[in-house]
Each structure stands twice: as structure tokens, then as C-alpha cells.
Design a protein around this motif. Sequence first.
Motif, PDB file in Angstrom:
ATOM      1  N   VAL A  24      47.958  39.755  38.356  1.00  0.00           N
ATOM      2  CA  VAL A  24      46.631  39.322  38.785  1.00  0.00           C
ATOM      3  C   VAL A  24      46.822  38.445  40.023  1.00  0.00           C
ATOM      4  N   ASP A  28      41.151  37.128  41.849  1.00  0.00           N
ATOM      5  CA  ASP A  28      40.736  38.297  41.065  1.00  0.00           C
ATOM      6  C   ASP A  28      39.920  37.860  39.859  1.00  0.00           C
ATOM      7  N   VAL A  38      37.875  33.574  37.121  1.00  0.00           N
ATOM      8  CA  VAL A  38      38.490  33.945  38.392  1.00  0.00           C
ATOM      9  C   VAL A  38      39.841  33.243  38.469  1.00  0.00           C
ATOM     10  N   ASP A  42      48.061  33.327  41.647  1.00  0.00           N
ATOM     11  CA  ASP A  42      48.626  34.607  41.229  1.00  0.00           C
ATOM     12  C   ASP A  42      49.186  34.439  39.821  1.00  0.00           C
ATOM     13  N   LEU A  59      33.109  37.608  45.442  1.00  0.00           N
ATOM     14  CA  LEU A  59      33.825  38.603  44.647  1.00  0.00           C
ATOM     15  C   LEU A  59      33.667  39.995  45.241  1.00  0.00           C
ATOM     16  N   GLY A  80      37.480  46.465  38.570  1.00  0.00           N
ATOM     17  CA  GLY A  80      37.715  45.138  39.132  1.00  0.00           C
ATOM     18  C   GLY A  80      36.631  44.719  40.108  1.00  0.00           C
ATOM     19  N   THR A 105      31.715  42.528  49.505  1.00  0.00           N
ATOM     20  CA  THR A 105      31.745  41.312  48.689  1.00  0.00           C
ATOM     21  C   THR A 105      30.343  40.757  48.498  1.00  0.00           C
TER      22      THR A 105
END
Length: 116
Positions: A24, A28, A38, A42, A59, A80, A105
Amino acid sequence: MKNYIQPGNSISWTNEDVTGAADVASGDGVVAGSIFGVAKVDIPVGESGELDLVGVFSLAKVSAQAWTYGQRIYFDASTGLATTTAASNKLIGVAVEAAANPSGTGKVRLSAAFTL
């Protein structure tokens, strides 16, 4: 209060090393059971990291959708992407700015509610 733990604006989540698991990236969206958050950092498979549950985030969205201010926004874990389509997707919040069709987005205020 002796039993207070934390405000709950973010939670620690482990990216379980199971079949089909993927790393992830920071930013993300993550569906973890009935919770949507969110990723703050990482989170490689097998590692833990923090998920933000509240706030306004830009997003990735379904490009072919136009959003209106205050419209309910859902998350499609299979793609996603944030979407206006309810179906079997998880309600994650509301649009806080109109988003054009096409656009990649959209700005979403997370609801921090359980996405049952």
C-alpha cells in the motif's frame, strides 16, 4: 479516565501477508473490515502503518463521473477508486468540491464512520 486510549483520528493497521496482498502506498485508500482509511505512509505486505480516518483528502476517482459538493462518495476496493456508485462499495464520506467528468481525482471529507 483510566480506560482512554487515543483520539482515534488514525489507527495502526497491519497489511497482512495473505494471498493477493499488495503493498500500500502513502495516500492509498484502504478497506480494513468495516473501516476505511487513507495510508499515512507506505505499508509493505507484512508491515504495519497508520491509516487516517478523518480529514479531507484528494483521492483517485472514477474519471467518467462528475461529483457535486456534498455528494456521498464510496470506495471501490476492487479498483482502488472513489466513486458515486453505492452498489456493494463502502461509504467513505462526501465530496467537498465539485469534480468534473473527466477528472482523475476528487476531494473527499472522510466520515470516519464504520462502512458496514
